[in-house]
Design an enzyme around this catalytic site. Structure first.
Site, PDB file in Angstrom:
ATOM      1  N   CYS A 283     -13.099 -19.663 -26.657  1.00 56.10           N
ATOM      2  CA  CYS A 283     -12.469 -20.807 -25.848  1.00 56.10           C
ATOM      3  C   CYS A 283     -13.440 -21.792 -25.509  1.00 56.10           C
ATOM      4  CB  CYS A 283     -12.023 -20.323 -24.488  1.00 56.10           C
ATOM      5  SG  CYS A 283     -11.579 -21.447 -23.387  1.00 56.10           S
TER       6      CYS A 283
ATOM      7  N   CYS B  85     -14.711 -21.938 -21.820  1.00 57.66           N
ATOM      8  CA  CYS B  85     -15.760 -20.888 -21.654  1.00 57.66           C
ATOM      9  C   CYS B  85     -16.943 -21.158 -22.191  1.00 57.66           C
ATOM     10  CB  CYS B  85     -15.110 -19.613 -22.071  1.00 57.66           C
ATOM     11  SG  CYS B  85     -13.663 -18.887 -21.174  1.00 57.66           S
TER      12      CYS B  85
ATOM     13  N   ASP C 111     -15.842 -35.650 -18.712  1.00 56.62           N
ATOM     14  CA  ASP C 111     -14.884 -35.665 -20.101  1.00 56.62           C
ATOM     15  C   ASP C 111     -15.806 -36.356 -21.148  1.00 56.62           C
ATOM     16  OD1 ASP C 111     -11.731 -34.979 -20.373  1.00 56.62           O
ATOM     17  OD2 ASP C 111     -12.801 -36.120 -21.765  1.00 56.62           O
TER      18      ASP C 111
ATOM     19  N   HIS D 238     -12.139 -17.322 -17.393  1.00 53.19           N
ATOM     20  CA  HIS D 238     -11.014 -17.768 -18.279  1.00 53.19           C
ATOM     21  C   HIS D 238      -9.484 -17.571 -17.709  1.00 53.19           C
ATOM     22  CE1 HIS D 238      -9.048 -19.007 -22.120  1.00 53.19           C
ATOM     23  NE2 HIS D 238      -7.956 -18.146 -21.732  1.00 53.19           N
TER      24      HIS D 238
ATOM     25  N   THR E 257      -4.397 -29.936 -24.065  1.00 54.81           N
ATOM     26  CA  THR E 257      -5.369 -29.443 -25.601  1.00 54.81           C
ATOM     27  C   THR E 257      -6.140 -28.309 -25.390  1.00 54.81           C
ATOM     28  OG1 THR E 257      -6.771 -31.223 -25.097  1.00 54.81           O
ATOM     29  CG2 THR E 257      -5.040 -31.927 -26.473  1.00 54.81           C
TER      30      THR E 257
ATOM     31  N   HIS F 216      -7.475 -23.673 -21.199  1.00 54.32           N
ATOM     32  CA  HIS F 216      -8.481 -23.058 -20.510  1.00 54.32           C
ATOM     33  C   HIS F 216      -8.132 -23.947 -19.097  1.00 54.32           C
ATOM     34  CE1 HIS F 216     -12.452 -21.426 -18.943  1.00 54.32           C
ATOM     35  NE2 HIS F 216     -11.792 -22.079 -17.717  1.00 54.32           N
TER      36      HIS F 216
ATOM     37  N   HIS G   9      -7.775 -26.327 -16.446  1.00 52.34           N
ATOM     38  CA  HIS G   9      -8.598 -27.489 -15.776  1.00 52.34           C
ATOM     39  C   HIS G   9      -7.978 -28.472 -15.014  1.00 52.34           C
ATOM     40  CE1 HIS G   9      -7.372 -28.480 -19.736  1.00 52.34           C
ATOM     41  NE2 HIS G   9      -7.383 -29.693 -19.370  1.00 52.34           N
TER      42      HIS G   9
ATOM     43  N   HIS H 284      -8.450 -32.646 -14.308  1.00 50.42           N
ATOM     44  CA  HIS H 284      -9.074 -33.886 -14.502  1.00 50.42           C
ATOM     45  C   HIS H 284      -9.425 -34.658 -13.154  1.00 50.42           C
ATOM     46  CE1 HIS H 284      -8.093 -33.801 -18.642  1.00 50.42           C
ATOM     47  NE2 HIS H 284      -7.354 -33.016 -18.268  1.00 50.42           N
TER      48      HIS H 284
HETATM   49  P1  5GP Z   1      -6.194 -31.785 -21.738  1.00 52.35           P
HETATM   50  O1  5GP Z   1      -5.876 -32.393 -22.701  1.00 52.35           O
HETATM   51  O2  5GP Z   1      -6.196 -30.141 -22.303  1.00 52.35           O
HETATM   52  O3  5GP Z   1      -5.586 -31.756 -20.469  1.00 52.35           O
HETATM   53  O4  5GP Z   1      -7.732 -31.935 -21.455  1.00 52.35           O
HETATM   54  C1  5GP Z   1      -8.781 -31.585 -22.084  1.00 52.35           C
HETATM   55  C2  5GP Z   1     -10.007 -32.512 -21.956  1.00 52.35           C
HETATM   56  O5  5GP Z   1     -11.145 -32.244 -22.758  1.00 52.35           O
HETATM   57  C3  5GP Z   1      -9.807 -33.988 -22.705  1.00 52.35           C
HETATM   58  O6  5GP Z   1      -9.824 -34.961 -21.811  1.00 52.35           O
HETATM   59  C4  5GP Z   1     -11.046 -33.880 -23.730  1.00 52.35           C
HETATM   60  O7  5GP Z   1     -11.371 -35.314 -23.971  1.00 52.35           O
HETATM   61  C5  5GP Z   1     -11.894 -33.137 -23.123  1.00 52.35           C
HETATM   62  N1  5GP Z   1     -12.771 -32.675 -24.142  1.00 52.35           N
HETATM   63  C6  5GP Z   1     -12.506 -31.769 -25.310  1.00 52.35           C
HETATM   64  N2  5GP Z   1     -13.537 -31.318 -25.832  1.00 52.35           N
HETATM   65  C7  5GP Z   1     -14.564 -31.653 -24.857  1.00 52.35           C
HETATM   66  C8  5GP Z   1     -16.047 -31.124 -25.059  1.00 52.35           C
HETATM   67  O8  5GP Z   1     -16.456 -30.517 -26.156  1.00 52.35           O
HETATM   68  N3  5GP Z   1     -16.842 -31.616 -24.014  1.00 52.35           N
HETATM   69  C9  5GP Z   1     -16.293 -32.077 -22.963  1.00 52.35           C
HETATM   70  N4  5GP Z   1     -17.138 -32.579 -22.025  1.00 52.35           N
HETATM   71  N5  5GP Z   1     -14.983 -32.652 -22.628  1.00 52.35           N
HETATM   72  C10 5GP Z   1     -14.211 -32.277 -23.873  1.00 52.35           C
HETATM   73 ZN    ZN Z   2     -11.823 -20.015 -21.537  1.00 53.31          ZN
END
Ligand code: 5GP
Ligand code: ZN
Length: 114
Positions: A4, A7, A30, A46, A95, A98, A100, A102
């Site tokens: 993950c 994680c 981000d 997790h 995406t 895990h 989270h 924002h």
């Molecule tokens: P989701 O799309 O699941 O709501 O949010 C996942 C977020 O993780 C996205 O905004 C993406 O830009 C961010 N993200 C993806 N990979 C990484 C990474 O390796 N490091 C950081 N700091 N953010 C990441």
């Molecule tokens: Zn995780």
């Protein structure tokens, strides 16, 4: 969970720009910010999403939310306003599986949320 991404970030195996950390949660910037302030707040444990959380996670989830508010304060966006978003599932464009939050701020955002 070994495979993950968040994680691995929580474990320090993948570098991140840390904003806040304690025993239970981590807040980091981000990698592809969508606002001047775009911080992700994750539980270190997790939890794959809201529906995977259990009764025993209630205190953790409350702390996660209060950490999002504390991050907004640290980032100086409380007066101007900020948004806390949590995408859950494919239609919401989650995406990383895990849980989270924002924390977005530092600009005037659009009125639409969906
Ligand atoms: P989701 O799309 O699941 O709501 O949010 C996942 C977020 O993780 C996205 O905004 C993406 O830009 C961010 N993200 C993806 N990979 C990484 C990474 O390796 N490091 C950081 N700091 N953010 C990441
Ligand atoms: Zn995780």
């Amino acid at each position: 969970m070994d495979n993950c991404l968040f994680c691995r970030i929580a474990a320090g195996e993948i570098p991140s720009t840390k904003v806040y950390e304690d025993e239970q949660v981590l807040a980091f910037r981000d990698i592809a910010p969508q606002a001047p302030t775009h911080v992700l707040v994750i539980p270190k444990k997790h939890v794959s999403g809201w529906y995977a959380a259990k009764d025993e996670d209630d205190a953790l989830l409350a702390h996660l939310m209060r950490t999002a508010a504390a991050v907004a304060k640290m980032e100086g966006v409380v007066e101007s306003g900020f948004r806390v978003v949590s995408n859950c599932g494919p239609d919401a464009q989650q995406t990383v599986p895990h849980l989270h939050l924002h924390v977005l701020g530092g600009k005037e955002m659009g009125g639409k949320m969906g």
